[in-house]
Write a protein that holds these residues in place. Structure first.
Motif, short mmCIF file in Angstrom:
data_model
loop_
_atom_site.label_atom_id
_atom_site.label_comp_id
_atom_site.label_asym_id
_atom_site.label_seq_id
_atom_site.Cartn_x
_atom_site.Cartn_y
_atom_site.Cartn_z
N LEU A 42 180.86 -32.00 88.02
CA LEU A 42 179.53 -32.63 87.96
C LEU A 42 179.70 -34.00 87.32
CD1 LEU A 42 177.41 -29.65 86.55
CD2 LEU A 42 177.22 -30.63 88.84
N PRO A 43 178.78 -34.94 87.57
CA PRO A 43 178.91 -36.26 86.94
C PRO A 43 178.48 -36.20 85.47
CG PRO A 43 176.97 -36.20 88.34
CD PRO A 43 177.61 -34.85 88.47
N LEU A 44 179.38 -35.75 84.61
CA LEU A 44 179.05 -35.55 83.20
C LEU A 44 179.65 -36.64 82.33
CD1 LEU A 44 179.83 -31.71 82.90
CD2 LEU A 44 177.66 -32.80 83.50
N ASN A 45 178.89 -37.06 81.35
CA ASN A 45 179.42 -37.95 80.31
C ASN A 45 179.46 -37.12 79.03
OD1 ASN A 45 180.10 -40.37 78.84
ND2 ASN A 45 177.99 -40.37 78.11
N LEU A 46 180.66 -36.85 78.53
CA LEU A 46 180.79 -35.97 77.37
C LEU A 46 180.71 -36.78 76.09
CD1 LEU A 46 183.75 -33.74 78.68
CD2 LEU A 46 181.29 -33.33 78.90
N ILE A 47 179.74 -36.46 75.25
CA ILE A 47 179.59 -37.16 73.96
C ILE A 47 180.00 -36.18 72.86
CG2 ILE A 47 178.00 -38.38 72.43
CD1 ILE A 47 176.17 -38.90 74.85
N PHE A 48 181.21 -36.32 72.37
CA PHE A 48 181.68 -35.45 71.29
C PHE A 48 181.28 -36.06 69.95
CE2 PHE A 48 184.50 -34.18 74.73
CZ PHE A 48 184.52 -32.79 74.58
N VAL A 49 180.68 -35.25 69.08
CA VAL A 49 180.36 -35.75 67.75
C VAL A 49 181.25 -34.99 66.77
CG1 VAL A 49 178.54 -36.25 66.09
CG2 VAL A 49 177.97 -36.03 68.53
N ASP A 50 182.26 -35.67 66.27
CA ASP A 50 183.18 -35.01 65.34
C ASP A 50 182.63 -35.12 63.93
OD1 ASP A 50 185.90 -33.78 64.78
OD2 ASP A 50 185.77 -35.42 63.35
N ASN A 51 182.50 -33.96 63.32
CA ASN A 51 181.81 -33.89 62.02
C ASN A 51 182.82 -33.77 60.87
OD1 ASN A 51 179.54 -33.77 60.41
ND2 ASN A 51 179.28 -31.57 60.67
N GLY A 52 183.82 -34.64 60.91
CA GLY A 52 184.79 -34.66 59.81
C GLY A 52 185.88 -33.61 59.94
N GLY A 66 191.54 -41.54 76.26
CA GLY A 66 192.45 -42.50 76.88
C GLY A 66 192.74 -42.14 78.32
N ALA A 67 192.77 -40.84 78.61
CA ALA A 67 193.12 -40.38 79.96
C ALA A 67 191.91 -40.38 80.89
CB ALA A 67 193.71 -38.97 79.87
N LYS A 68 190.73 -40.21 80.35
CA LYS A 68 189.53 -40.13 81.19
C LYS A 68 188.43 -41.01 80.62
CE LYS A 68 188.36 -37.00 83.79
NZ LYS A 68 187.74 -36.13 84.64
N ALA A 69 187.66 -41.66 81.50
CA ALA A 69 186.67 -42.63 81.03
C ALA A 69 185.37 -41.97 80.58
CB ALA A 69 186.39 -43.63 82.13
N ASP A 70 185.08 -40.76 81.04
CA ASP A 70 183.75 -40.19 80.80
C ASP A 70 183.68 -39.37 79.51
OD1 ASP A 70 185.35 -38.23 81.68
OD2 ASP A 70 184.14 -37.60 83.38
N ILE A 71 184.41 -39.84 78.50
CA ILE A 71 184.35 -39.19 77.19
C ILE A 71 183.98 -40.23 76.14
CG2 ILE A 71 185.70 -38.06 75.36
CD1 ILE A 71 187.27 -36.61 77.45
N GLN A 72 182.97 -39.89 75.35
CA GLN A 72 182.52 -40.77 74.26
C GLN A 72 182.75 -40.00 72.97
OE1 GLN A 72 178.63 -41.91 75.80
NE2 GLN A 72 178.17 -42.80 73.81
N ILE A 73 183.16 -40.70 71.92
CA ILE A 73 183.40 -40.00 70.64
C ILE A 73 182.58 -40.67 69.54
CG2 ILE A 73 185.11 -39.29 68.92
CD1 ILE A 73 187.24 -39.56 71.12
N ILE A 74 181.85 -39.86 68.80
CA ILE A 74 181.20 -40.36 67.59
C ILE A 74 181.93 -39.65 66.45
CG2 ILE A 74 179.05 -40.42 66.25
CD1 ILE A 74 177.55 -40.14 68.95
N ALA A 75 182.48 -40.41 65.51
CA ALA A 75 183.25 -39.79 64.43
C ALA A 75 182.52 -39.98 63.11
CB ALA A 75 184.64 -40.41 64.36
N HIS A 76 182.19 -38.88 62.49
CA HIS A 76 181.47 -38.97 61.21
C HIS A 76 182.38 -39.28 60.03
CE1 HIS A 76 177.59 -36.61 62.45
NE2 HIS A 76 177.55 -37.89 62.78
N GLY A 77 183.65 -38.94 60.15
CA GLY A 77 184.56 -39.22 59.04
C GLY A 77 184.52 -38.15 57.95
N ARG A 78 183.33 -37.66 57.67
CA ARG A 78 183.20 -36.54 56.73
C ARG A 78 182.09 -35.64 57.27
NH1 ARG A 78 178.55 -37.27 53.67
NH2 ARG A 78 177.70 -39.35 53.94
N ASN A 79 182.02 -34.43 56.75
CA ASN A 79 181.00 -33.49 57.24
C ASN A 79 179.60 -33.96 56.85
OD1 ASN A 79 179.25 -31.29 57.69
ND2 ASN A 79 180.98 -29.90 57.64
N MET A 80 178.81 -34.33 57.84
CA MET A 80 177.45 -34.79 57.58
C MET A 80 176.42 -33.76 58.04
SD MET A 80 178.04 -38.74 58.61
CE MET A 80 176.67 -39.51 57.81
#
Ligand SMILES: Nc1nc2c(ncn2[C@@H]2O[C@H](COP(=O)(O)OP(=O)(O)O)[C@@H](O)[C@H]2O)c(=O)[nH]1
Ligand SMILES: [Mg+2]
Length: 242
Positions: A42-52, A66-80
């Motif tokens: 399916l035409p999915l854009n994956l938005i991963f939110v990493d919570n530390g 790096g291998a696929k364009a349809d991945i977005q990452i939000i990195a919290h750095g610590r558990n929020m």
């Protein structure tokens, strides 16, 4: 031909769907999650939110990006907080339809088309673990906590849900656009549901085949989360909160 009562994804233009995935130390599960969701084609854009995460989750996601364009990452750095992860994911989304799904494969990514089909009928749809054919294994305090909160939510917000605390949901952008979410913990679920319901939205449900995790364990602390949920249940009922 499609009729309004028989929604189908066939014949619709392939509109991109944003998928918000909260992740905390899911390095072990992510390869399976990714291959299953990407197999849907399916035409999915994956938005991963990493919570530390501290187990290499973020590094793994960066490699995939790096291998696929349809991945977005939000990195919290610590558990929020879990709720903050969802709020940030929703804020970053831009598509007309958004899916929320946990990364631990407890909710089958293969259920995504069912949710999108149901989204044709309701502005927001929850995947219910209790409407499925099989009775699912769940600790009693968890089952009854969820059931109690869902029941009170139905009563106070005029809904007919069976599983408020499901980790898989579908939302039309119009259902949550303009709302701000301030709750950082699991009580975000209550805030989101309450604010959308207060707009007059009737939340729909579809059954989902839930498979409790085989490896790792739930990271939720149930009693404090329950109390915060009760507070939010009452708080958002009192007046309209955008
Ligand atoms: N428990 C917890 N999960 C988080 C957090 N941030 C992100 N997550 C992710 O949220 C999802 C649900 O968490 P999980 O512990 O499996 O909750 P459960 O399925 O309700 O027992 C998983 O994909 C987690 O990786 C957090 O702060 N706490
Ligand atoms: Mg889980």
């Amino acid at each position: 031909m499609n009729t309004p009562m028989q929604p189908s994804l066939e014949g619709q233009p392939a509109q991109r769907v944003d998928v918000v995935v909260p992740v905390l130390n899911e390095r072990e599960m992510l390869p399976r999650f990714l291959s299953r969701i990407q197999a849907l084609d399916l035409p999915l854009n994956l938005i991963f939110v990493d919570n530390g995460s501290t187990d290499g989750t973020l590094e793994f996601l960066a490699l995939q990006q790096g291998a696929k364009a349809d991945i977005q990452i939000i990195a919290h750095g610590r558990n929020m907080g879990y709720g903050r992860s969802l709020a940030d994911g929703l804020r970053a989304s831009t598509a007309a339809r958004v899916i929320i799904i946990d990364a631990d494969c407890e909710y089958p990514p293969e259920a995504l088309p069912d949710l999108l089909a149901a989204l044709e009928l309701s502005p927001m749809v929850y995947a219910s673990r209790f409407r499925g054919a099989k009775r699912i294994a769940m600790a009693p305090f968890r089952r009854w906590g969820n059931r109690g909160l869902t029941g009170f939510f139905n009563l106070l917000y005029g809904q007919h849900l069976t599983d408020l605390y499901t980790g898989m949901k579908a939302l039309r952008r119009t259902a949550f656009e303009g709302l701000t979410f301030t709750r950082n913990g699991f009580e975000h679920v209550m805030e989101l549901s309450a604010k959308v319901a207060r707009r007059g939205v009737r939340i729909g449900e579809v059954p989902v085949a839930y498979a409790p995790r085989q490896t790792g364990r739930s990271k939720m602390r149930h009693i404090p989360e329950f109390l915060k949920a009760v507070y939010c249940l009452l708080y958002y009922r009192r007046s309209r909160h955008e």
